[in-house]
Enzyme design. Sequence first.
Site, mmCIF file in Angstrom:
data_model
loop_
_atom_site.group_PDB
_atom_site.id
_atom_site.type_symbol
_atom_site.label_atom_id
_atom_site.label_comp_id
_atom_site.label_asym_id
_atom_site.label_seq_id
_atom_site.Cartn_x
_atom_site.Cartn_y
_atom_site.Cartn_z
ATOM 1 N N SER A 31 0.847 -1.191 0.000
ATOM 2 C CA SER A 31 0.000 0.000 0.000
ATOM 3 C C SER A 31 0.884 1.243 0.000
ATOM 4 O O SER A 31 1.831 1.334 0.775
ATOM 5 C CB SER A 31 -0.877 0.038 1.258
ATOM 6 O OG SER A 31 -1.669 -1.114 1.326
ATOM 7 N N HIS A 62 -3.430 -1.141 -10.626
ATOM 8 C CA HIS A 62 -2.537 -2.043 -11.349
ATOM 9 C C HIS A 62 -2.475 -3.414 -10.689
ATOM 10 O O HIS A 62 -1.709 -4.270 -11.116
ATOM 11 C CB HIS A 62 -1.120 -1.473 -11.378
ATOM 12 C CG HIS A 62 -1.017 -0.123 -11.986
ATOM 13 N ND1 HIS A 62 -1.100 0.085 -13.349
ATOM 14 C CD2 HIS A 62 -0.836 1.097 -11.445
ATOM 15 C CE1 HIS A 62 -0.973 1.373 -13.606
ATOM 16 N NE2 HIS A 62 -0.817 2.013 -12.466
ATOM 17 N N HIS A 84 -2.239 -11.444 1.151
ATOM 18 C CA HIS A 84 -1.841 -11.432 2.563
ATOM 19 C C HIS A 84 -2.327 -12.697 3.253
ATOM 20 O O HIS A 84 -3.347 -13.272 2.870
ATOM 21 C CB HIS A 84 -2.462 -10.229 3.276
ATOM 22 C CG HIS A 84 -2.068 -8.897 2.702
ATOM 23 N ND1 HIS A 84 -2.688 -8.361 1.600
ATOM 24 C CD2 HIS A 84 -1.113 -8.015 3.078
ATOM 25 C CE1 HIS A 84 -2.126 -7.190 1.323
ATOM 26 N NE2 HIS A 84 -1.170 -6.946 2.201
ATOM 27 N N TYR A 86 -3.818 -12.825 5.942
ATOM 28 C CA TYR A 86 -5.149 -12.628 6.544
ATOM 29 C C TYR A 86 -6.288 -12.925 5.576
ATOM 30 O O TYR A 86 -7.435 -13.045 5.985
ATOM 31 C CB TYR A 86 -5.298 -11.228 7.147
ATOM 32 C CG TYR A 86 -5.160 -10.043 6.212
ATOM 33 C CD1 TYR A 86 -6.114 -9.770 5.237
ATOM 34 C CD2 TYR A 86 -4.070 -9.178 6.316
ATOM 35 C CE1 TYR A 86 -5.987 -8.679 4.392
ATOM 36 C CE2 TYR A 86 -3.943 -8.081 5.476
ATOM 37 C CZ TYR A 86 -4.905 -7.840 4.509
ATOM 38 O OH TYR A 86 -4.776 -6.768 3.675
ATOM 39 N N GLU A 87 -5.976 -13.025 4.268
ATOM 40 C CA GLU A 87 -7.075 -13.230 3.317
ATOM 41 C C GLU A 87 -7.661 -14.630 3.423
ATOM 42 O O GLU A 87 -8.876 -14.799 3.403
ATOM 43 C CB GLU A 87 -6.602 -12.908 1.896
ATOM 44 C CG GLU A 87 -6.351 -11.396 1.758
ATOM 45 C CD GLU A 87 -5.739 -11.013 0.441
ATOM 46 O OE1 GLU A 87 -6.324 -11.345 -0.607
ATOM 47 O OE2 GLU A 87 -4.663 -10.380 0.447
ATOM 48 N N ALA A 114 3.016 -0.947 3.982
ATOM 49 C CA ALA A 114 2.556 0.143 4.848
ATOM 50 C C ALA A 114 2.565 -0.407 6.264
ATOM 51 O O ALA A 114 2.257 -1.580 6.475
ATOM 52 C CB ALA A 114 1.150 0.566 4.457
ATOM 53 N N MET A 209 1.049 -6.182 8.480
ATOM 54 C CA MET A 209 0.372 -7.461 8.210
ATOM 55 C C MET A 209 0.929 -8.208 6.998
ATOM 56 O O MET A 209 0.227 -9.039 6.413
ATOM 57 C CB MET A 209 -1.128 -7.201 8.011
ATOM 58 C CG MET A 209 -1.803 -6.490 9.177
ATOM 59 S SD MET A 209 -3.531 -6.146 8.834
ATOM 60 C CE MET A 209 -3.922 -4.979 10.155
ATOM 61 N N SER A 210 2.171 -7.918 6.637
ATOM 62 C CA SER A 210 2.711 -8.583 5.433
ATOM 63 C C SER A 210 4.196 -8.844 5.597
ATOM 64 O O SER A 210 4.712 -8.888 6.714
ATOM 65 C CB SER A 210 2.460 -7.704 4.197
ATOM 66 O OG SER A 210 3.249 -6.526 4.260
ATOM 67 N N ASN A 233 0.596 5.526 9.995
ATOM 68 C CA ASN A 233 -0.115 5.922 11.223
ATOM 69 C C ASN A 233 0.742 5.580 12.433
ATOM 70 O O ASN A 233 1.658 4.744 12.347
ATOM 71 C CB ASN A 233 -1.450 5.172 11.331
ATOM 72 C CG ASN A 233 -1.263 3.660 11.300
ATOM 73 O OD1 ASN A 233 -1.090 3.075 10.223
ATOM 74 N ND2 ASN A 233 -1.273 3.037 12.457
ATOM 75 N N HIS A 245 -8.725 1.220 7.488
ATOM 76 C CA HIS A 245 -8.012 0.944 6.239
ATOM 77 C C HIS A 245 -8.016 2.185 5.362
ATOM 78 O O HIS A 245 -7.019 2.503 4.710
ATOM 79 C CB HIS A 245 -8.661 -0.239 5.531
ATOM 80 C CG HIS A 245 -7.867 -0.740 4.367
ATOM 81 N ND1 HIS A 245 -6.538 -1.122 4.461
ATOM 82 C CD2 HIS A 245 -8.205 -0.912 3.064
ATOM 83 C CE1 HIS A 245 -6.100 -1.506 3.276
ATOM 84 N NE2 HIS A 245 -7.102 -1.387 2.410
HETATM 85 N N1 HPA Z 1 -1.111 -2.096 12.336
HETATM 86 C C1 HPA Z 1 -1.007 -3.131 11.498
HETATM 87 N N2 HPA Z 1 -0.823 -2.993 10.193
HETATM 88 C C2 HPA Z 1 -0.768 -1.746 9.703
HETATM 89 C C3 HPA Z 1 -0.878 -0.614 10.507
HETATM 90 C C4 HPA Z 1 -1.058 -0.798 11.920
HETATM 91 O O1 HPA Z 1 -1.164 0.160 12.709
HETATM 92 N N3 HPA Z 1 -0.776 0.474 9.699
HETATM 93 C C5 HPA Z 1 -0.609 0.004 8.436
HETATM 94 N N4 HPA Z 1 -0.595 -1.339 8.426
#
Ligand code: HPA
Length: 271
Positions: A31, A62, A84, A86-87, A114, A209-210, A233, A245
Amino acid sequence: MTLQDDITRSAATIRARAPQRTPRVGIVLGSGWQGVVDHVDEATAIAYTDLPAFPAVGVAGHAGQLILGRLGGAEVAVLAGRQHTYEDGHADAMKGALRTLAAIDVKTLVLTNAAGSLNPAMGTGSLMLLSDHLNLPQRTPLHGEPGSSRFVDMRDAYDPALRRIAQEVAKKMGKALHEGVYAWQLGPQFETPAEIRMLRLLGADAVGMSTVPETIVARHAGMKVLALSLITNLAAGLDAEPLSHAQTLAAAQGASASAVRLLEALAPALA
Ligand code: HPA
């Protein structure tokens, strides 16, 4: 069909569709990093759906394309779109795609993501080089692998020499590049403030998460790894912002241009 058959067929398709390309650097876009695609010259795009070893991913932008071409002059293979854990709960979602890169002779893999920051001094929009990771879910993409090569040495999983190169490139660009430990969380739910306090105690600097299962696949396949987090964040409990998200994507969008420029400058230095 075994996974190895799918990898062989995927590698053959890539060679047939882009016979002039010789990527030695692979890049997985997370991301906020998708803008890299617009900087690839002489691009040949191949849909994941034409590559049997590649995951089924969404169709936004893309996503779901392998793009071969030049980035900052370097021959690269860019994976726009990742699956991911989590999917569907599988930690080996990217195994076939990454092994296909190894099969076409990619030597260095750049993983981007991200992430949330656990350090208030590393705020939204910051970039962090992974120095190491915490695989807290203790999940692996290597279940069922035969032989002793499955016992992968995870010291220096994030190549120290490549990290030095990345720091030099960032310095030349006048860009701050943090370095720290990435804690993998399965997600898709964000963390609780108590979990974030725990992660800080454990020595984590960022959370996401990746990436971690991909690093394991790549090291097992003999590729060198460099990984970069775009901080979208502060993690749960560190500021008053609610996590979503949409917020993550909006913040990623804002800092994206700077992240993309760093990657473009980095690619030729890694090749
Ligand atoms: N936690 C987990 N995954 C994330 C976060 C977060 O705060 N920000 C972006 N991906």
